[in-house]
Design a protein around this motif. Structure first.
Motif, short mmCIF file in Angstrom:
data_model
loop_
_atom_site.label_atom_id
_atom_site.label_comp_id
_atom_site.label_asym_id
_atom_site.label_seq_id
_atom_site.Cartn_x
_atom_site.Cartn_y
_atom_site.Cartn_z
N ASN A 1 -25.91 0.43 -13.86
CA ASN A 1 -26.19 -0.79 -14.65
C ASN A 1 -27.41 -1.57 -14.15
O ASN A 1 -27.69 -2.65 -14.63
CB ASN A 1 -24.96 -1.73 -14.66
CG ASN A 1 -24.55 -2.13 -13.25
OD1 ASN A 1 -24.94 -1.46 -12.30
ND2 ASN A 1 -23.78 -3.18 -13.11
N ARG B 1 -20.53 -0.52 -9.45
CA ARG B 1 -19.65 -1.11 -8.45
C ARG B 1 -18.32 -1.52 -9.08
O ARG B 1 -17.26 -1.35 -8.52
CB ARG B 1 -20.35 -2.33 -7.86
CG ARG B 1 -19.57 -2.96 -6.76
CD ARG B 1 -20.29 -4.03 -6.07
NE ARG B 1 -21.45 -4.64 -6.72
CZ ARG B 1 -22.21 -5.53 -6.13
NH1 ARG B 1 -21.94 -5.87 -4.90
NH2 ARG B 1 -23.23 -6.08 -6.76
N LEU C 1 -21.04 0.93 -2.80
CA LEU C 1 -21.74 1.46 -1.63
C LEU C 1 -21.38 0.72 -0.35
O LEU C 1 -21.54 1.26 0.75
CB LEU C 1 -23.26 1.40 -1.83
CG LEU C 1 -23.89 2.35 -2.85
CD1 LEU C 1 -25.41 2.37 -2.69
CD2 LEU C 1 -23.35 3.76 -2.74
N THR D 1 -31.05 -5.35 -3.58
CA THR D 1 -32.46 -5.60 -3.97
C THR D 1 -32.85 -7.09 -3.91
O THR D 1 -33.95 -7.44 -4.35
CB THR D 1 -32.72 -5.08 -5.40
OG1 THR D 1 -31.77 -5.68 -6.28
CG2 THR D 1 -32.61 -3.57 -5.49
N TYR E 1 -35.45 -6.55 3.88
CA TYR E 1 -35.25 -5.60 2.77
C TYR E 1 -36.04 -4.31 3.03
O TYR E 1 -35.49 -3.20 2.96
CB TYR E 1 -35.69 -6.25 1.45
CG TYR E 1 -35.82 -5.28 0.30
CD1 TYR E 1 -34.68 -4.75 -0.33
CD2 TYR E 1 -37.07 -4.87 -0.16
CE1 TYR E 1 -34.80 -3.85 -1.38
CE2 TYR E 1 -37.21 -3.97 -1.21
CZ TYR E 1 -36.07 -3.47 -1.82
OH TYR E 1 -36.20 -2.57 -2.85
N LYS F 1 -34.56 -0.54 3.76
CA LYS F 1 -34.88 0.61 2.90
C LYS F 1 -35.50 1.74 3.74
O LYS F 1 -35.22 2.91 3.51
CB LYS F 1 -35.82 0.20 1.78
CG LYS F 1 -35.22 -0.76 0.75
CD LYS F 1 -34.12 -0.15 -0.10
CE LYS F 1 -34.61 0.91 -1.07
NZ LYS F 1 -33.52 1.41 -1.94
N1 LIG Z 1 -37.12 -3.84 -8.47
C1 LIG Z 1 -38.23 -3.49 -7.83
O1 LIG Z 1 -39.30 -4.11 -8.00
C2 LIG Z 1 -38.20 -2.33 -6.88
C3 LIG Z 1 -39.38 -2.07 -6.15
C4 LIG Z 1 -39.38 -0.98 -5.28
C5 LIG Z 1 -38.26 -0.17 -5.16
N2 LIG Z 1 -37.13 -0.48 -5.86
C6 LIG Z 1 -35.95 0.39 -5.65
O2 LIG Z 1 -35.62 1.01 -6.88
C7 LIG Z 1 -34.20 1.23 -6.94
C8 LIG Z 1 -33.65 0.65 -8.23
O3 LIG Z 1 -33.90 -0.76 -8.23
P1 LIG Z 1 -33.67 -1.67 -9.51
O4 LIG Z 1 -34.91 -2.46 -9.72
O5 LIG Z 1 -33.10 -0.87 -10.62
O6 LIG Z 1 -32.57 -2.66 -8.90
P2 LIG Z 1 -31.51 -3.59 -9.64
O7 LIG Z 1 -31.87 -3.79 -11.06
O8 LIG Z 1 -31.33 -4.76 -8.74
O9 LIG Z 1 -30.21 -2.70 -9.60
C9 LIG Z 1 -29.54 -2.44 -8.38
C10 LIG Z 1 -28.23 -1.80 -8.71
O10 LIG Z 1 -27.54 -1.59 -7.49
C11 LIG Z 1 -26.20 -1.96 -7.69
N3 LIG Z 1 -25.53 -2.33 -6.45
C12 LIG Z 1 -25.83 -3.35 -5.61
N4 LIG Z 1 -24.94 -3.37 -4.61
C13 LIG Z 1 -24.09 -2.34 -4.83
C14 LIG Z 1 -22.94 -1.84 -4.15
N5 LIG Z 1 -22.48 -2.41 -3.03
N6 LIG Z 1 -22.31 -0.77 -4.66
C15 LIG Z 1 -22.73 -0.19 -5.80
N7 LIG Z 1 -23.78 -0.61 -6.50
C16 LIG Z 1 -24.46 -1.68 -6.01
C17 LIG Z 1 -26.26 -3.14 -8.65
O11 LIG Z 1 -24.99 -3.29 -9.24
P3 LIG Z 1 -24.41 -4.76 -9.60
O12 LIG Z 1 -25.00 -5.06 -10.94
O13 LIG Z 1 -22.94 -4.53 -9.62
O14 LIG Z 1 -24.85 -5.68 -8.51
C18 LIG Z 1 -27.32 -2.64 -9.61
O15 LIG Z 1 -26.79 -1.78 -10.58
C19 LIG Z 1 -33.64 0.60 -5.66
O16 LIG Z 1 -33.48 1.60 -4.69
C20 LIG Z 1 -34.71 -0.36 -5.21
O17 LIG Z 1 -34.68 -0.58 -3.83
C21 LIG Z 1 -37.08 -1.52 -6.73
#
Ligand SMILES: NC(=O)c1ccc[n+]([C@@H]2O[C@H](COP(=O)([O-])OP(=O)(O)OC[C@H]3O[C@@H](n4cnc5c(N)ncnc54)[C@H](OP(=O)(O)O)[C@@H]3O)[C@@H](O)[C@H]2O)c1
Length: 311
Positions: free
Chosen positions: A9, A31, A46, A71, A134, A138
């Protein structure tokens, strides 16, 4: 191929639910055990480390795609233990369980593993030196996966945005509708990357069955500042009728918005490995933004470099 999708999600997870069915049967997990529309799915937390190997044993995927992460970059400074549990310990445990069961792991990481003082785009093997909790959590996740011995692909991405979730594009569209003028940071540079591009490239990599191991940078090409990105967002927002007129944009230094966390000033990632070795074509960030905002929406395939066929 059975693909277990963790974080189904999130921004990237939402797009992966669209792209991954092209390569196999997708088992989404969140989650809460529910997708945003209320549909039940697998529940995988997680942070509940002890439950992770059992979840893999029960679901028995061929591949795990882990789009779940802690994040909240600012909050991580005061919640370091939780950030490390979700971003480092959990991926390490998952990777160990994947190795035991012969499951491949695709994981996402970040430009924040670098110090941001670079003078040219960062390559995969450049020295890491995260400047905040953060980024450090990572990086620890990358290291735990690499040490596990599991077949793995770590896709480092950056400046992720899309029409869903919390991100810069959505914040700009909201503020642009509310205000006549906005101050936007112009001394941080990076590669704005839409979530659909990350999801399409991931599906291309899995579909191509390239024997993969290691770290690969996955961002749109080119570079800009947050101010340049905001300018482009408002150009396209007006052109596509999302906004009547653009606000006045004033470039400001990062010091204009004090935060508890240091962010890298230069976050541009080199994508030669993905484009050259793996043959995945990547659009320029400006074109990727136009596709995201375009009237036909973001669902466009990633083309392989030097190949006209759609992958
Ligand atoms: N956003 C950026 O600009 C960015 C930049 C560089 C790298 N990344 C990396 O790209 C990947 C995807 O990021 P995104 O932007 O899609 O992030 P996001 O929109 O914040 O989504 C993070 C997801 O992780 C889930 N999550 C958090 N804690 C959890 C737990 N304890 N157990 C299970 N699920 C959990 C959240 O679920 P809930 O909705 O239940 O909290 C959400 O679905 C990540 O590895 C992030 O580090 C992101």
């Amino acid at each position: 191929m059975r693909v277990l999708l963790l974080g189904a999600n999130g921004q990237v997870g939402t797009e992966l639910r669209r792209s991954l069915p092209a390569v196999g049967e997708v088992i989404p997990a969140t989650r809460s055990g529910q997708l945003p529309d209320g549909t039940p799915c697998e529940a995988v937390d997680l942070a509940a480390l002890a439950t992770l190997p059992g979840a893999l044993g029960r679901i028995r995927p061929d591949v795990v795609v882990n789009a779940a992460a802690y994040t909240a970059v600012d909050r991580a400074e005061s919640e370091a233990e939780r950030a490390y549990r979700i971003n480092a310990e959990a991926p390490g445990l998952l990777a160990g369980a994947c190795r035991e069961e012969g499951i491949a792991l695709v994981h996402y990481s970040t430009d924040y593993v670098f110090d941001g003082r670079g003078l040219r785009p960062y390559r995969e093997d450049d020295r890491t030196d995260p400047q905040n909790v953060y980024g450090a959590s990572k990086l620890a996740g990358e290291q735990a996966i690499t040490a596990s011995g599991a077949e793995h692909l770590i896709l480092r991405t950056a400046w992720v945005y899309g029409l869903h979730g919390h991100n810069f594009l959505r914040t700009m569209l909201r503020l642009g509708a509310e205000r006549d003028a906005l101050d936007v940071v112009d001394d941080q540079r990076g590669c704005p990357t839409p979530s659909w591009l990350i999801a399409d490239a991931t599906a291309s990599l899995l579909g191509a069955d390239v024997p993969a191991n290691g770290i690969v940078h996955l961002v749109a090409t080119g570079e800009t500042s947050w101010h340049g990105f905001a300018q482009a967002i408002f150009e396209d927002a007006v052109a596509t009728g999302r906004l009547e007129h653009a606000p006045d944009l004033r470039p400001v230094p990062s010091s204009h918005y004090p935060t508890p966390v240091r962010r890298p000033a230069y976050s541009v990632l080199d994508t030669l490995r993905l484009q050259g070795t793996f043959g995945v074509g990547l659009p320029h960030w400006r074109e990727a933004l136009a596709r995201t905002m375009g009237p036909r929406g973001p669902q466009r395939p990633v083309r392989r470099a030097g190949d006209d066929s759609v992958s």
